[in-house]
Design an enzyme around this catalytic site. Structure first.
Site, PDB file in Angstrom:
ATOM      1  N   CYS A 182      43.206  87.437  47.955  1.00  0.00           N
ATOM      2  CA  CYS A 182      44.244  87.718  48.372  1.00  0.00           C
ATOM      3  C   CYS A 182      43.376  87.775  50.003  1.00  0.00           C
ATOM      4  O   CYS A 182      42.651  89.039  49.900  1.00  0.00           O
ATOM      5  CB  CYS A 182      44.996  88.468  48.790  1.00  0.00           C
ATOM      6  N   CYS A 206      43.167  95.355  49.168  1.00  0.00           N
ATOM      7  CA  CYS A 206      43.818  94.669  49.451  1.00  0.00           C
ATOM      8  C   CYS A 206      43.062  94.026  50.311  1.00  0.00           C
ATOM      9  O   CYS A 206      42.832  94.069  51.806  1.00  0.00           O
ATOM     10  CB  CYS A 206      45.166  93.767  49.573  1.00  0.00           C
ATOM     11  N   CYS A 220      47.384  90.782  57.439  1.00  0.00           N
ATOM     12  CA  CYS A 220      49.039  91.589  57.226  1.00  0.00           C
ATOM     13  C   CYS A 220      48.891  93.162  58.070  1.00  0.00           C
ATOM     14  O   CYS A 220      48.296  93.686  57.784  1.00  0.00           O
ATOM     15  CB  CYS A 220      48.274  91.575  56.004  1.00  0.00           C
ATOM     16  N   GLU A 262      44.481  80.618  54.174  1.00  0.00           N
ATOM     17  CA  GLU A 262      44.264  79.991  52.863  1.00  0.00           C
ATOM     18  C   GLU A 262      45.120  79.407  51.997  1.00  0.00           C
ATOM     19  O   GLU A 262      46.566  80.850  51.814  1.00  0.00           O
ATOM     20  CB  GLU A 262      43.562  81.435  52.257  1.00  0.00           C
ATOM     21  N   CYS A 315      48.197  97.258  52.604  1.00  0.00           N
ATOM     22  CA  CYS A 315      47.458  97.692  51.262  1.00  0.00           C
ATOM     23  C   CYS A 315      45.881  97.296  50.741  1.00  0.00           C
ATOM     24  O   CYS A 315      44.870  97.487  51.380  1.00  0.00           O
ATOM     25  CB  CYS A 315      47.602  97.067  49.263  1.00  0.00           C
ATOM     26  N   CYS A 318      49.613  78.238  45.876  1.00  0.00           N
ATOM     27  CA  CYS A 318      49.375  80.065  46.198  1.00  0.00           C
ATOM     28  C   CYS A 318      49.333  79.451  47.553  1.00  0.00           C
ATOM     29  O   CYS A 318      48.509  79.530  48.369  1.00  0.00           O
ATOM     30  CB  CYS A 318      48.938  80.825  45.817  1.00  0.00           C
TER      31      CYS A 318
HETATM   32  N1  SAH Z   1      52.058  90.905  50.136  1.00  0.00           N
HETATM   33  C1  SAH Z   1      52.623  90.228  49.094  1.00  0.00           C
HETATM   34  C2  SAH Z   1      51.596  89.008  48.194  1.00  0.00           C
HETATM   35  C3  SAH Z   1      50.247  88.874  49.180  1.00  0.00           C
HETATM   36  S1  SAH Z   1      49.359  89.616  47.476  1.00  0.00           S
HETATM   37  C4  SAH Z   1      52.719  90.934  48.168  1.00  0.00           C
HETATM   38  O1  SAH Z   1      51.926  92.581  47.980  1.00  0.00           O
HETATM   39  O2  SAH Z   1      52.933  90.972  47.191  1.00  0.00           O
HETATM   40  C5  SAH Z   1      50.026  88.521  46.236  1.00  0.00           C
HETATM   41  C6  SAH Z   1      49.602  89.495  45.049  1.00  0.00           C
HETATM   42  O3  SAH Z   1      48.175  89.910  44.637  1.00  0.00           O
HETATM   43  C7  SAH Z   1      50.098  91.129  45.610  1.00  0.00           C
HETATM   44  O4  SAH Z   1      50.632  91.926  43.992  1.00  0.00           O
HETATM   45  C8  SAH Z   1      48.666  91.827  45.687  1.00  0.00           C
HETATM   46  O5  SAH Z   1      49.019  93.458  45.415  1.00  0.00           O
HETATM   47  C9  SAH Z   1      47.721  91.895  45.067  1.00  0.00           C
HETATM   48  N2  SAH Z   1      46.856  91.401  45.042  1.00  0.00           N
HETATM   49  C10 SAH Z   1      46.202  91.938  46.232  1.00  0.00           C
HETATM   50  N3  SAH Z   1      44.792  92.191  46.381  1.00  0.00           N
HETATM   51  C11 SAH Z   1      44.471  91.995  44.950  1.00  0.00           C
HETATM   52  C12 SAH Z   1      42.694  92.391  43.941  1.00  0.00           C
HETATM   53  N4  SAH Z   1      41.338  92.247  44.861  1.00  0.00           N
HETATM   54  N5  SAH Z   1      43.585  91.625  43.146  1.00  0.00           N
HETATM   55  C13 SAH Z   1      43.886  91.905  42.515  1.00  0.00           C
HETATM   56  N6  SAH Z   1      45.343  91.607  42.776  1.00  0.00           N
HETATM   57  C14 SAH Z   1      45.448  91.505  44.339  1.00  0.00           C
END
Ligand code: SAH
Length: 368
Positions: free
Chosen positions: A355, A125, A118, A91, A122, A111
């Site tokens: 994401c 996510c 991944c 994406e 997390c 973006c």
């Molecule tokens: N792996 C990297 C980049 C990808 S995520 C990182 O962790 O920074 C980009 C940002 O979006 C990160 O801060 C991640 O924690 C956040 N993110 C992921 N899922 C989300 C969600 N459902 N709502 C808000 N932020 C989210």
């Protein structure tokens, strides 16, 4: 196997062309067609001889991503789902303005994703829900930006649901590496892609307009500090203690917060540049006002800005977004401690722009 053209720097391409007996300036012509003009095929490179175009077509792949789906959000965020050569999906999000990230001339932020899936998982996510598939090549990262440039110039992108007239001068001003995947876990391809995105012969996007976001890999943050490219760093902190981070970010078990902070200190000292802490506000997990104080203290020590992001809830996950009042109160508390903090006004919530969400939907219900 053909070579991926957009994974090559102009020098690398030049060497290959010279080996074939072509003069050096040919590489300048090829990269100009590729990046400035976003050519659709080698055939279209009309100031190159036919045999050269045929040779290029036999040796190189020009396009790595194929448009599969687009979603247009009412707030003008657009999301693109691409299919790669091997069928994998990634994406890219186009955001017309990013109030939380930087200042005025902030139109057209793209973006990009750096991995399919991944490995860091997390808990909140979508990207890591199905695990890690593979790294993207440098060309696949570059191509996400170029594909959007080409769409903007030819078919016209949309603003919300209204199609707009194509703009032949459409440009991307900012790149945020915050899509699917952990960029610093695909370090070499990422750096190569950013070099091409930044190069005057490439996409010519200023290094200070490029932000790389990481879940917090200390060794790679230190490595990044020694790179000549002056890109911005954003660290997904989301918690100021091991207790909070352990609950939502498994990476913290391998690299606890002390180690992360030490790497950030090293980065700040070596680079002399301000970094950003991203902090996704999740109800009952990290939205206590005491935590705002801790976050502010940490940001002050590291001379970092804070970007607060209200959690974007996902259907299958249990995490919730705090009320907007609570988000505002949290932001006000951080600011009251003298830290530059922004509460990111949400973009694209109605189009699953967090994401990995669109890919998950598509994999569950494949597009015909
Ligand atoms: N792996 C990297 C980049 C990808 S995520 C990182 O962790 O920074 C980009 C940002 O979006 C990160 O801060 C991640 O924690 C956040 N993110 C992921 N899922 C989300 C969600 N459902 N709502 C808000 N932020 C989210």
């Amino acid at each position: 196997m053909k070579l991926d053209l957009k994974s090559l720097t102009q020098d690398e391409l030049s060497r290959l062309l010279i080996k074939q007996g072509h003069p050096t300036y040919r590489s300048a012509q090829v990269v100009q067609w590729t990046y400035e003009r976003a050519a659709e095929s080698f055939e279209a490179m009309s100031n190159l001889s036919l045999p050269l175009r045929q040779w290029l077509a036999s040796e190189f792949d020009l396009w790595m991503v194929k448009g599969l789906r687009e979603q247009h959000s009412t707030d003008t965020t657009e999301k693109f789902l691409w299919q790669l050569r091997d069928g994998q999906l990634v994406e890219t999000v186009l955001i017309p303005a990013t109030p939380g990230l930087s200042s005025s001339a902030d139109r057209h932020t793209v973006c990009v994703s750096t991995q399919v899936g991944c490995a860091y998982g997390c808990k909140f996510c979508a990207s890591g829900l199905h695990g890690f598939r593979r790294n993207l090549t440098a060309g696949e990262i570059v191509d996400q930006v170029l594909a959007i440039v080409r769409l903007g110039r030819t078919t016209g992108l949309r603003v919300g649901d209204a199609p707009v007239v194509a703009d032949p001068k459409f440009r991307v001003q900012n790149i945020v590496v915050m899509g699917m995947g952990e960029p610093l876990a695909n370090y070499d391809n990422l750096m190569k892609a950013l070099k091409i995105i930044n190069a005057p012969w490439g996409l010519n996007i200023g290094s200070r307009k490029i932000t790389v976001s990481t879940c917090g890999l200390p060794a790679q943050i230190k490595k990044l500090a020694t790179e000549p490219l002056q890109i911005r760093l954003a660290v997904s902190l989301h918690g100021t203690t091991d207790k909070v981070r352990d609950q939502i970010m498994p990476v913290n078990q391998a690299h606890p917060i002390g180690e992360l902070v030490e790497a950030c200190e090293y980065y700040a000292k070596t680079k002399g540049r301000m970094m950003t802490f991203e902090y996704v506000l999740i109800e009952g997990v990290n939205d206590d006002l005491n935590m705002a104080d801790q976050l502010a203290a940490m940001a002050r020590r590291l001379h970092a800005k804070v970007n607060l992001i209200p959690y974007n809830p996902m259907k299958d996950l249990r995490w919730q977004r705090p009320s907007m009042d609570r988000c505002y109160a949290f932001a006000a508390r951080v600011k009251s401690r003298g830290v530059a903090a922004t509460l990111r006004i949400e973009k694209g919530g109605d189009i699953a722009a967090a994401c990995g969400q669109l890919r998950l939907q598509a994999e569950r219900k494949p597009a015909e």
